[in-house]
Design a protein around this motif. Structure first.
Motif, PDB file in Angstrom:
ATOM      1  N   TYR A   1      44.034  42.782  40.765  1.00  0.00           N
ATOM      2  CA  TYR A   1      45.063  42.989  41.790  1.00  0.00           C
ATOM      3  C   TYR A   1      46.017  44.102  41.357  1.00  0.00           C
ATOM      4  O   TYR A   1      46.194  44.347  40.162  1.00  0.00           O
ATOM      5  CB  TYR A   1      45.843  41.686  42.019  1.00  0.00           C
ATOM      6  CG  TYR A   1      45.017  40.610  42.696  1.00  0.00           C
ATOM      7  CD1 TYR A   1      45.056  40.442  44.077  1.00  0.00           C
ATOM      8  CD2 TYR A   1      44.190  39.774  41.953  1.00  0.00           C
ATOM      9  CE1 TYR A   1      44.291  39.465  44.705  1.00  0.00           C
ATOM     10  CE2 TYR A   1      43.424  38.790  42.571  1.00  0.00           C
ATOM     11  CZ  TYR A   1      43.481  38.648  43.949  1.00  0.00           C
ATOM     12  OH  TYR A   1      42.718  37.692  44.563  1.00  0.00           O
ATOM     13  N   GLU A   2      46.619  44.754  42.350  1.00  0.00           N
ATOM     14  CA  GLU A   2      47.590  45.835  42.106  1.00  0.00           C
ATOM     15  C   GLU A   2      48.664  45.402  41.104  1.00  0.00           C
ATOM     16  O   GLU A   2      48.996  46.143  40.182  1.00  0.00           O
ATOM     17  CB  GLU A   2      48.290  46.197  43.421  1.00  0.00           C
ATOM     18  CG  GLU A   2      47.938  47.526  44.088  1.00  0.00           C
ATOM     19  CD  GLU A   2      47.241  48.591  43.262  1.00  0.00           C
ATOM     20  OE1 GLU A   2      47.924  49.196  42.399  1.00  0.00           O
ATOM     21  OE2 GLU A   2      46.037  48.831  43.471  1.00  0.00           O
ATOM     22  N   GLU A   3      49.218  44.203  41.298  1.00  0.00           N
ATOM     23  CA  GLU A   3      50.312  43.727  40.442  1.00  0.00           C
ATOM     24  C   GLU A   3      49.847  43.615  38.992  1.00  0.00           C
ATOM     25  O   GLU A   3      50.596  43.909  38.060  1.00  0.00           O
ATOM     26  CB  GLU A   3      50.796  42.335  40.902  1.00  0.00           C
ATOM     27  CG  GLU A   3      51.398  42.298  42.299  1.00  0.00           C
ATOM     28  CD  GLU A   3      50.354  42.052  43.395  1.00  0.00           C
ATOM     29  OE1 GLU A   3      49.165  42.435  43.223  1.00  0.00           O
ATOM     30  OE2 GLU A   3      50.727  41.478  44.438  1.00  0.00           O
ATOM     31  N   THR A   4      48.601  43.190  38.821  1.00  0.00           N
ATOM     32  CA  THR A   4      48.044  43.058  37.472  1.00  0.00           C
ATOM     33  C   THR A   4      47.915  44.436  36.826  1.00  0.00           C
ATOM     34  O   THR A   4      48.248  44.627  35.657  1.00  0.00           O
ATOM     35  CB  THR A   4      46.643  42.400  37.541  1.00  0.00           C
ATOM     36  OG1 THR A   4      46.745  41.163  38.235  1.00  0.00           O
ATOM     37  CG2 THR A   4      46.071  42.172  36.164  1.00  0.00           C
ATOM     38  N   LEU A   5      47.442  45.393  37.618  1.00  0.00           N
ATOM     39  CA  LEU A   5      47.258  46.750  37.087  1.00  0.00           C
ATOM     40  C   LEU A   5      48.597  47.353  36.663  1.00  0.00           C
ATOM     41  O   LEU A   5      48.702  47.987  35.620  1.00  0.00           O
ATOM     42  CB  LEU A   5      46.579  47.630  38.142  1.00  0.00           C
ATOM     43  CG  LEU A   5      45.153  47.214  38.511  1.00  0.00           C
ATOM     44  CD1 LEU A   5      44.634  48.046  39.679  1.00  0.00           C
ATOM     45  CD2 LEU A   5      44.224  47.354  37.309  1.00  0.00           C
TER      46      LEU A   5
END
Ligand SMILES: *Cc1c(COP(=O)(O)O)cnc(C)c1O
Length: 360
Positions: A18-22
């Protein structure tokens, strides 16, 4: 041709993050021997116990290693020479449990199975075993075992139930209380959609009681359980992945676990429906939401399909080895999947077969 990390990824680990993880992946790794970081670890533990519906008094061991270390550590810490182990072997990952027991000179039955154990009667001849080892989802072929039937079997025979749920946690049903699970092994780069490097073992009070005295250093659960009380680990943890885990778990708890299971189920159904008119058939009758295993019904080699999907279409699906190399390939539905994203793969498959999508 794009870079390796720009390809569309459909492998059962790593999965699309997910974007937030990246974003969190780009932070400076902070120092961690302090109360602030302890709070993060304790929050992760609390959320994991909640999501797994772990019995009261359960604890989580956080290991800095990939999932196999979680498997080996669980075996080393929870099984001793006097135990009789029943290891369910329906493929490569079941085989790995057997190998781990062999290496550690433990007394394990290598129980080869071919279905999902909805009917556990074939296990009855091993009912004097006191430990069961099973991979909830045998990822090498895509079989999801029937954990409800197994739960009745282990309860009736009073076994310690050690479950590797690595490739179905978050996407499929798992419930430590209702499925009588004593140790649940999970890892970061499958359903949780984080980078590889973190493996967690959730221990029920019954499993905690069974932990062997210290006989190894890095994987000694006694040390993890002791330091874990204050939210610390005996050795340097995968600090950044733990921050990413904290974010993911909060999101999962906020959305509700049902939301994530349903999402994977919906993507899996969409994919399976859309590829129905291709010369491919589902390999397993017991597929999880997490993954689809396909086998060509024409004379095409599965391995060649995997290669062309990568080289020509930038889509990475998982090949198999050994005698299944030309027979099957696997498509994961774990992680940040959407219909638009998996459309890339579906369109690639139609183009590869020179067939038009949407026509029957
Ligand atoms: C991926 C996986 C593992 C762990 O494999 P690693 O390569 O160590 O990450 C273990 N069990 C199952 C069922 C898996 O799918």
């Amino acid at each position: 041709m794009s870079n390796l990390y720009q390809k569309y990824i459909f492998t059962p680990g790593p999965v699309k993050m997910y974007e937030e993880t990246l974003k969190l992946g780009s932070i400076q790794t902070p120092y961690f021997r302090n109360e602030e970081f302890s709070k993060v670890v304790l929050e992760c533990e609390e959320n994991l116990l909640k999501i797994a519906n772990a019995p009261k008094g359960s604890r989580v061991v956080f290991l800095t290693a990939s999932g196999t270390a979680g498997m080996e550590a669980a075996v080393q810490n929870l099984i001793n020479k006097d135990d009789k182990v029943l290891a369910i072997n329906g493929g490569g990952f079941g085989e790995r449990f057997v190998e781990i027991c062999d290496i550690h000179n433990l007394n394990a039955i290598n129980c080869k199975v071919e279905d999902n154990l909805e009917d556990c009667s074939i296990l009855n001849k091993y009912k004097d075993s006191n430990i069961l080892l099973i991979n909830a989802h045998e990822t090498s072929i895509g079989t999801l075992y029937n954990l409800d039937s197994i739960s009745k079997f282990v309860k009736k025979n009073n076994m310690l139930n050690i479950v590797d749920a690595i490739s179905m946690f978050v996407t499929d049903d798992i419930d430590m209380i209702n499925q009588n699970i004593d140790a649940l092994i999970i890892s970061s780069h499958k359903g949780l959609a984080l980078p590889p490097g973190l493996s967690m073992v959730i221990l029920s009070p019954k499993a905690i009681e069974k932990v062997n005295p210290k006989h190894q250093l890095y994987f000694d659960f006694n040390a993890y359980l002791k330091d874990g009380q204050r939210g610390q680990t005996p050795f340097t943890p995968a600090v950044t992945i733990i921050f990413q885990l904290q974010q993911r778990l909060n999101q999962i708890v906020e959305d509700g676990i049902e939301f994530h299971k349903n999402k994977a189920k919906e993507i899996a159904k969409y994919f399976r429906d859309e590829v129905k008119s291709l010369p491919l058939k589902e390999f397993s009758s017991f597929m999880p939401n997490a993954m689809t295993t396909l086998t060509p019904i024409d004379d095409k080699s599965a391995y060649e399909i995997v290669q062309v999907l990568d080289e020509k279409y930038d889509c990475i699906v998982a090949p198999n080895g050994g005698n299944l190399k030309d027979k099957i390939f696997r498509v994961s539905h774990m992680g940040d999947m959407s219909k638009e994203y998996i459309d890339k793969l579906i369109d690639a498959l139609y183009d590869y077969y020179k067939l038009k999508r949407g026509q029957v």
